[in-house]
Design an enzyme around this catalytic site. Sequence first.
Site, PDB file in Angstrom:
ATOM      1  N   GLY A  87       0.822  -1.205   0.000  1.00  0.00           N
ATOM      2  CA  GLY A  87       0.000   0.000   0.000  1.00  0.00           C
ATOM      3  C   GLY A  87       0.856   1.256   0.000  1.00  0.00           C
ATOM      4  O   GLY A  87       0.516   2.256  -0.639  1.00  0.00           O
ATOM      5  N   ARG A 142      -7.827  -2.831  -1.893  1.00  0.00           N
ATOM      6  CA  ARG A 142      -7.675  -1.791  -0.858  1.00  0.00           C
ATOM      7  C   ARG A 142      -8.061  -0.403  -1.397  1.00  0.00           C
ATOM      8  O   ARG A 142      -7.845  -0.107  -2.573  1.00  0.00           O
ATOM      9  CB  ARG A 142      -6.229  -1.807  -0.319  1.00  0.00           C
ATOM     10  N   SER A 184      -3.756   8.916   8.600  1.00  0.00           N
ATOM     11  CA  SER A 184      -3.054   7.977   7.716  1.00  0.00           C
ATOM     12  C   SER A 184      -1.789   8.618   7.178  1.00  0.00           C
ATOM     13  O   SER A 184      -1.833   9.655   6.500  1.00  0.00           O
ATOM     14  CB  SER A 184      -3.963   7.582   6.539  1.00  0.00           C
ATOM     15  N   ASP A 210      -0.260  -1.159  13.081  1.00  0.00           N
ATOM     16  CA  ASP A 210       0.176  -2.431  12.490  1.00  0.00           C
ATOM     17  C   ASP A 210       0.445  -3.503  13.553  1.00  0.00           C
ATOM     18  O   ASP A 210       0.653  -4.672  13.227  1.00  0.00           O
ATOM     19  CB  ASP A 210       1.431  -2.221  11.635  1.00  0.00           C
ATOM     20  N   LYS A 240      -6.575  -3.169   5.546  1.00  0.00           N
ATOM     21  CA  LYS A 240      -5.141  -3.474   5.429  1.00  0.00           C
ATOM     22  C   LYS A 240      -4.976  -4.676   4.485  1.00  0.00           C
ATOM     23  O   LYS A 240      -5.871  -4.984   3.713  1.00  0.00           O
ATOM     24  CB  LYS A 240      -4.553  -3.744   6.809  1.00  0.00           C
ATOM     25  N   ARG A 297      -8.118  -7.048   9.056  1.00  0.00           N
ATOM     26  CA  ARG A 297      -7.376  -7.595  10.204  1.00  0.00           C
ATOM     27  C   ARG A 297      -8.250  -7.784  11.440  1.00  0.00           C
ATOM     28  O   ARG A 297      -7.894  -8.579  12.307  1.00  0.00           O
ATOM     29  CB  ARG A 297      -6.141  -6.724  10.516  1.00  0.00           C
ATOM     30  N   ARG A 315       1.480  -9.739   8.571  1.00  0.00           N
ATOM     31  CA  ARG A 315       1.384  -9.536  10.030  1.00  0.00           C
ATOM     32  C   ARG A 315       0.523 -10.616  10.681  1.00  0.00           C
ATOM     33  O   ARG A 315       0.755 -10.997  11.830  1.00  0.00           O
ATOM     34  CB  ARG A 315       0.880  -8.127  10.339  1.00  0.00           C
TER      35      ARG A 315
HETATM   36  O1  SPQ Z   1       2.331  -0.564   2.919  1.00  0.00           O
HETATM   37  P1  SPQ Z   1       1.168  -1.282   3.515  1.00  0.00           P
HETATM   38  O2  SPQ Z   1       0.834  -2.489   2.708  1.00  0.00           O
HETATM   39  O3  SPQ Z   1      -0.027  -0.386   3.704  1.00  0.00           O
HETATM   40  O4  SPQ Z   1       1.661  -1.784   4.960  1.00  0.00           O
HETATM   41  C1  SPQ Z   1       1.159  -1.675   6.306  1.00  0.00           C
HETATM   42  C2  SPQ Z   1       1.769  -2.911   7.090  1.00  0.00           C
HETATM   43  O5  SPQ Z   1       1.090  -3.581   7.871  1.00  0.00           O
HETATM   44  O6  SPQ Z   1       2.959  -3.118   6.881  1.00  0.00           O
HETATM   45  C3  SPQ Z   1      -0.370  -1.621   6.423  1.00  0.00           C
HETATM   46  F1  SPQ Z   1      -0.985  -2.614   6.034  1.00  0.00           F
HETATM   47  O7  SPQ Z   1       1.716  -0.536   6.966  1.00  0.00           O
HETATM   48  C4  SPQ Z   1       1.347   0.835   6.687  1.00  0.00           C
HETATM   49  C5  SPQ Z   1       0.694   1.423   7.928  1.00  0.00           C
HETATM   50  O8  SPQ Z   1      -0.449   0.713   8.324  1.00  0.00           O
HETATM   51  C6  SPQ Z   1       2.604   1.580   6.344  1.00  0.00           C
HETATM   52  C7  SPQ Z   1       2.460   3.057   6.453  1.00  0.00           C
HETATM   53  C8  SPQ Z   1       3.511   3.936   5.880  1.00  0.00           C
HETATM   54  O9  SPQ Z   1       4.646   3.495   5.665  1.00  0.00           O
HETATM   55  O10 SPQ Z   1       3.199   5.119   5.659  1.00  0.00           O
HETATM   56  C9  SPQ Z   1       1.415   3.655   7.131  1.00  0.00           C
HETATM   57  C10 SPQ Z   1       0.299   2.887   7.715  1.00  0.00           C
HETATM   58  O11 SPQ Z   1      -0.816   2.930   6.852  1.00  0.00           O
HETATM   59  P2  SPQ Z   1      -1.865   4.158   6.848  1.00  0.00           P
HETATM   60  O12 SPQ Z   1      -2.961   3.680   5.932  1.00  0.00           O
HETATM   61  O13 SPQ Z   1      -2.327   4.280   8.258  1.00  0.00           O
HETATM   62  O14 SPQ Z   1      -1.209   5.339   6.340  1.00  0.00           O
END
Ligand code: SPQ
Length: 432
Positions: free
Chosen positions: A96, A125, A170, A318, A345, A349, A391
Site C-alpha cells: 500500500g 484496498r 493515515s 500495524d 489493510k 485484520r 502480520r
Molecule cells: O504498505 P502497507 O501495505 O499499507 O503496509 C502496512 C503494514 O502492515 O505493513 C499496512 F498494512 O503498513 C502501513 C501502515 O499501516 C505503512 C504506512 C507507511 O509506511 O506510511 C502507514 C500505515 O498505513 P496508513 O494507511 O495508516 O497510512
Amino acid sequence: MNDLLHLRAKTGLRGTITVPGDKSISHRALMFGALAEGTTRILGILPGEDCLSTAQCLRQMGVGITAFSEPEVLVTGVGLGGLREPQEVLDSGNSGTTLRLMLGVTSSQPELYVTWTGDDSLRRRPMGRVVQPLQQMGARIWGRQGGKFAPLAVQGTALKPIHYVSPVASAQVKSAILLAGLLADGETLVSEPHTSRDHTERMLSAFGCPVAVVGSTVAVQGPARLTAQTVVVPGDISSAVFWLVAASITPESDLMLLNVGLNPTRTGALEVLGAMGADIEMVNPREVCGEPVGDLRVRSAQLHATTIDGALIPRLIDEIPILAVAATQATGTTVVRDAQELRVKESDRLWAVANQLGALGADISERPDGLEITGGRRLTGVQVQSLGDHRMAMSLAVASLVCTGELILEGAECAAVSYPGFYETLRNLAPE
Ligand code: SPQ
C-alpha cells in the site's frame, strides 16, 4: 505458493536479535533518493518484498538503484520532475505504501503517463482516499469504480496546492499529498484527526525541504528541491513487537533486540505492553539520522488486560494483531476500539484476528471498530491461515509458542513482505 509450516510451543526464548530495517523508512529513502539531486546512500534497508516493489517501480522510471544484497544501496536521483515514462504497467505487489505514495509523486509530474497495479489484496484496498484529494489538486487519475481501486492510470500534470483535512489519520494519505505538493506552486497543507507516523516529514527536512508542523497539521512549500543524503535505516519497531510479545508470553525468556527505531509516532505498542505489565527495558537510547533509536531487553512476565483506543491507534496500527495475541495470555478483558482502519489493510485484520485466534480457542469477539479479548483460555494448535497477510502470519507463529499441540500455519511465506528470515530467527531462539 501456500507453504504449510508446522510449529510447536517452546520455553526459554533467549538470544540477541537485530530486527530488519524499518519498512516505512526504507520505502521513503528509496523514493526521496530517487527524487533528489545526487546519489543517496541507504544503509540497513529492509530487503522485504514491499521495498523491492518500490525499487523495481522506480527503476522502471529510470532511477538507478543498486542491489539490496550489498551493505549499502545507492540511489541515483533524477530530481523532482525527472522520472521517465515507464514502458510497462508498474506493479506495487502487496505494498500500500508504494502505490499510495507513488500516486502522489507521479500525478504531479507533467509528461508522465503511468498505469499502476498490485496483487489481489492491494487491488481490493481503497485508493480513493488519496485519489480524491489529489484530484482536488488537479490530478488526472482514472481507475476502477471512479478511481477508488487499482489498476489506476495517471497522467501527470501541474498541480495546485490545497489544504486537505483528512477524515483518517493515515501516513500514506498525508505523504501522498505532501509529495504531490513538492511540485505545486505554493503551500500544501494536510491536517489529520490524530498524528500518524511522521517519517515523511523528518526525511523531507533531512533532504533539504523544510516542513512546517503545527499540531496535527503539516505543510510543505513548492516548488521544492531535494538533495541526496545518507540514510541509516533503524530496525523496524513493527517487527520488534513480535519478539516483545513472544518473550513476554513464553516462560523463562530473555531477549535483547538491537537497534530498534523508537520514533514516538510508532511506539504505541511499547506503551500498551508496559501498561499490560510487560518487562521491557530500554537501553542505550540515541538518535540516528533524525530518528530516535534504542535497544530493548524483554523478559517473560504475567500480562494483564488493557484498553487500546483513540490517539494511540495510529501509533500502533500495524501491531494490533500481535497485541491481540498478547491479550489472549493476559488476565482480564482487553478492549480495542477506534481501529476500523484495520479492515482495509492487507486483510480485514479485525475479522482475520478474531477468526484465526478464535480457531485456536481464544475467547475473542469482533466489534465494528475493534476487538474484545478475554485472556486465560489455553490455546490449542490447529491449522490456521495467514490469509496472505504478513502480520497475520507472524502473529499466528508467535501464538504457536503457547499452544498445546501443533499449530499448522498455511501461507506462512508472506512474512517475507516485511520480515525475511522471521521463521529462521524463531527457530533459532529456543529448541522445541
Ligand atoms: O504498505 P502497507 O501495505 O499499507 O503496509 C502496512 C503494514 O502492515 O505493513 C499496512 F498494512 O503498513 C502501513 C501502515 O499501516 C505503512 C504506512 C507507511 O509506511 O506510511 C502507514 C500505515 O498505513 P496508513 O494507511 O495508516 O497510512
